[in-house]
Design a protein around this motif. Sequence first.
Motif, PDB file in Angstrom:
ATOM      1  N   ARG A  73       0.837  -1.185   0.000  1.00  0.00           N
ATOM      2  CA  ARG A  73       0.000   0.000   0.000  1.00  0.00           C
ATOM      3  C   ARG A  73       0.872   1.234   0.000  1.00  0.00           C
ATOM      4  N   GLY A  74       0.335   2.275  -0.560  1.00  0.00           N
ATOM      5  CA  GLY A  74       1.065   3.527  -0.492  1.00  0.00           C
ATOM      6  C   GLY A  74       1.072   4.252  -1.804  1.00  0.00           C
ATOM      7  N   GLY A  75       1.840   5.311  -1.857  1.00  0.00           N
ATOM      8  CA  GLY A  75       1.901   6.131  -3.049  1.00  0.00           C
ATOM      9  C   GLY A  75       1.046   7.373  -2.872  1.00  0.00           C
ATOM     10  N   ALA A  76       0.736   8.001  -3.975  1.00  0.00           N
ATOM     11  CA  ALA A  76      -0.085   9.206  -3.955  1.00  0.00           C
ATOM     12  C   ALA A  76      -1.527   8.858  -3.622  1.00  0.00           C
ATOM     13  N   ILE A  77      -2.209   9.807  -2.990  1.00  0.00           N
ATOM     14  CA  ILE A  77      -3.632   9.635  -2.721  1.00  0.00           C
ATOM     15  C   ILE A  77      -4.387  10.650  -3.567  1.00  0.00           C
ATOM     16  N   LEU A  78      -5.281  10.159  -4.395  1.00  0.00           N
ATOM     17  CA  LEU A  78      -6.173  11.033  -5.144  1.00  0.00           C
ATOM     18  C   LEU A  78      -7.441  11.165  -4.311  1.00  0.00           C
ATOM     19  N   TYR A  79      -7.810  12.399  -4.001  1.00  0.00           N
ATOM     20  CA  TYR A  79      -9.026  12.640  -3.233  1.00  0.00           C
ATOM     21  C   TYR A  79     -10.166  12.965  -4.191  1.00  0.00           C
ATOM     22  N   TRP A  80     -11.252  12.225  -4.088  1.00  0.00           N
ATOM     23  CA  TRP A  80     -12.463  12.473  -4.855  1.00  0.00           C
ATOM     24  C   TRP A  80     -13.351  13.388  -4.030  1.00  0.00           C
ATOM     25  N   HIS A  81     -13.896  14.429  -4.653  1.00  0.00           N
ATOM     26  CA  HIS A  81     -14.796  15.319  -3.934  1.00  0.00           C
ATOM     27  C   HIS A  81     -16.092  14.582  -3.617  1.00  0.00           C
ATOM     28  N   VAL A  82     -16.563  14.726  -2.391  1.00  0.00           N
ATOM     29  CA  VAL A  82     -17.868  14.208  -1.959  1.00  0.00           C
ATOM     30  C   VAL A  82     -18.557  15.317  -1.175  1.00  0.00           C
ATOM     31  N   ASP A  83     -19.879  15.280  -1.135  1.00  0.00           N
ATOM     32  CA  ASP A  83     -20.618  16.311  -0.403  1.00  0.00           C
ATOM     33  C   ASP A  83     -20.663  16.034   1.092  1.00  0.00           C
ATOM     34  N   ASP A  84     -20.513  14.769   1.482  1.00  0.00           N
ATOM     35  CA  ASP A  84     -20.623  14.364   2.884  1.00  0.00           C
ATOM     36  C   ASP A  84     -19.525  13.346   3.178  1.00  0.00           C
ATOM     37  N   VAL A  85     -18.416  13.798   3.747  1.00  0.00           N
ATOM     38  CA  VAL A  85     -17.267  12.924   3.989  1.00  0.00           C
ATOM     39  C   VAL A  85     -17.626  11.799   4.952  1.00  0.00           C
ATOM     40  N   ALA A  86     -18.279  12.124   6.059  1.00  0.00           N
ATOM     41  CA  ALA A  86     -18.617  11.086   7.044  1.00  0.00           C
ATOM     42  C   ALA A  86     -19.554  10.046   6.430  1.00  0.00           C
ATOM     43  N   GLY A  87     -20.540  10.486   5.662  1.00  0.00           N
ATOM     44  CA  GLY A  87     -21.468   9.560   5.019  1.00  0.00           C
ATOM     45  C   GLY A  87     -20.780   8.689   3.986  1.00  0.00           C
ATOM     46  N   ALA A  88     -19.895   9.296   3.173  1.00  0.00           N
ATOM     47  CA  ALA A  88     -19.167   8.536   2.163  1.00  0.00           C
ATOM     48  C   ALA A  88     -18.224   7.528   2.817  1.00  0.00           C
ATOM     49  N   LEU A  89     -17.573   7.948   3.905  1.00  0.00           N
ATOM     50  CA  LEU A  89     -16.683   7.041   4.626  1.00  0.00           C
ATOM     51  C   LEU A  89     -17.473   5.855   5.179  1.00  0.00           C
ATOM     52  N   ALA A  90     -18.628   6.121   5.759  1.00  0.00           N
ATOM     53  CA  ALA A  90     -19.462   5.036   6.297  1.00  0.00           C
ATOM     54  C   ALA A  90     -19.853   4.059   5.189  1.00  0.00           C
ATOM     55  N   ARG A  91     -20.194   4.565   4.022  1.00  0.00           N
ATOM     56  CA  ARG A  91     -20.566   3.698   2.892  1.00  0.00           C
ATOM     57  C   ARG A  91     -19.383   2.840   2.458  1.00  0.00           C
ATOM     58  N   LEU A  92     -18.220   3.440   2.342  1.00  0.00           N
ATOM     59  CA  LEU A  92     -17.019   2.686   1.947  1.00  0.00           C
ATOM     60  C   LEU A  92     -16.721   1.580   2.952  1.00  0.00           C
ATOM     61  N   LEU A  93     -16.800   1.902   4.232  1.00  0.00           N
ATOM     62  CA  LEU A  93     -16.521   0.901   5.263  1.00  0.00           C
ATOM     63  C   LEU A  93     -17.577  -0.205   5.237  1.00  0.00           C
ATOM     64  N   ALA A  94     -18.829   0.152   5.001  1.00  0.00           N
ATOM     65  CA  ALA A  94     -19.902  -0.848   4.928  1.00  0.00           C
ATOM     66  C   ALA A  94     -19.694  -1.805   3.761  1.00  0.00           C
ATOM     67  N   LEU A  95     -19.028  -1.322   2.707  1.00  0.00           N
ATOM     68  CA  LEU A  95     -18.756  -2.157   1.540  1.00  0.00           C
ATOM     69  C   LEU A  95     -17.466  -2.967   1.684  1.00  0.00           C
ATOM     70  N   GLY A  96     -16.813  -2.854   2.843  1.00  0.00           N
ATOM     71  CA  GLY A  96     -15.640  -3.685   3.101  1.00  0.00           C
ATOM     72  C   GLY A  96     -14.301  -2.994   2.981  1.00  0.00           C
ATOM     73  N   ALA A  97     -14.295  -1.685   2.756  1.00  0.00           N
ATOM     74  CA  ALA A  97     -13.017  -0.966   2.736  1.00  0.00           C
ATOM     75  C   ALA A  97     -12.472  -0.914   4.160  1.00  0.00           C
ATOM     76  N   GLU A  98     -11.161  -0.779   4.263  1.00  0.00           N
ATOM     77  CA  GLU A  98     -10.468  -0.705   5.548  1.00  0.00           C
ATOM     78  C   GLU A  98     -10.140   0.760   5.839  1.00  0.00           C
ATOM     79  N   PRO A  99     -10.379   1.252   7.035  1.00  0.00           N
ATOM     80  CA  PRO A  99     -10.043   2.653   7.302  1.00  0.00           C
ATOM     81  C   PRO A  99      -8.532   2.886   7.224  1.00  0.00           C
ATOM     82  N   LEU A 100      -8.150   3.998   6.619  1.00  0.00           N
ATOM     83  CA  LEU A 100      -6.751   4.417   6.611  1.00  0.00           C
ATOM     84  C   LEU A 100      -6.619   5.657   7.487  1.00  0.00           C
ATOM     85  N   GLU A 101      -7.419   6.672   7.188  1.00  0.00           N
ATOM     86  CA  GLU A 101      -7.427   7.878   8.002  1.00  0.00           C
ATOM     87  C   GLU A 101      -8.869   8.341   8.143  1.00  0.00           C
ATOM     88  N   GLY A 102      -9.289   8.569   9.364  1.00  0.00           N
ATOM     89  CA  GLY A 102     -10.657   8.996   9.625  1.00  0.00           C
ATOM     90  C   GLY A 102     -10.910  10.422   9.158  1.00  0.00           C
TER      91      GLY A 102
END
Length: 142
Positions: A73-102
């Motif tokens: 893991r590692g390298g550059a991080i491309l940030y995608w704009h979202v309207d609701d960071v907390a909501g988008a993070l919750a969706r990603l985690l619900a789909l099985g993504a692993e948290p990197l930075e809250g």
Amino acid sequence: MTLLRGMSTINLWADDLRAATRWYAELLGVEPYFSSEAAGRGPGYVEFRLGDYQHELGIIDRRFAPPGLVTNRGGAILYWHVDDVAGALARLLALGAEPLEGVTERGPGFVTASVIDPFGNVLGIMFNRHYLDVLGARHGSR
């Protein structure tokens, strides 16, 4: 002349392209618009178009990674704009993504978070006031 004019395509890697395609289709709510297999070129690549500017998100079978590409893991991080960071993070985690930075406040109008997708790629999300200002100026709704 501006050297880097804008993000064109971001490519992610996956050991299991079919699983990655399903995961991203579920996350994004759209199917890929292009697949190398459907185009008669054999399996190995799919591409989604998303967002306000129809940016391209490609997923490549890791077998086709350039020699010497780091598999950790590692390298550059491309940030995608979202309207609701907390909501988008919750969706990603619900789909099985692993948290990197809250959820992290970076300054007024700038909030980020990041995850590791189930295929080892870093995915950043961000509420970015500047993105909305540029979008509003392009569409005359400042």
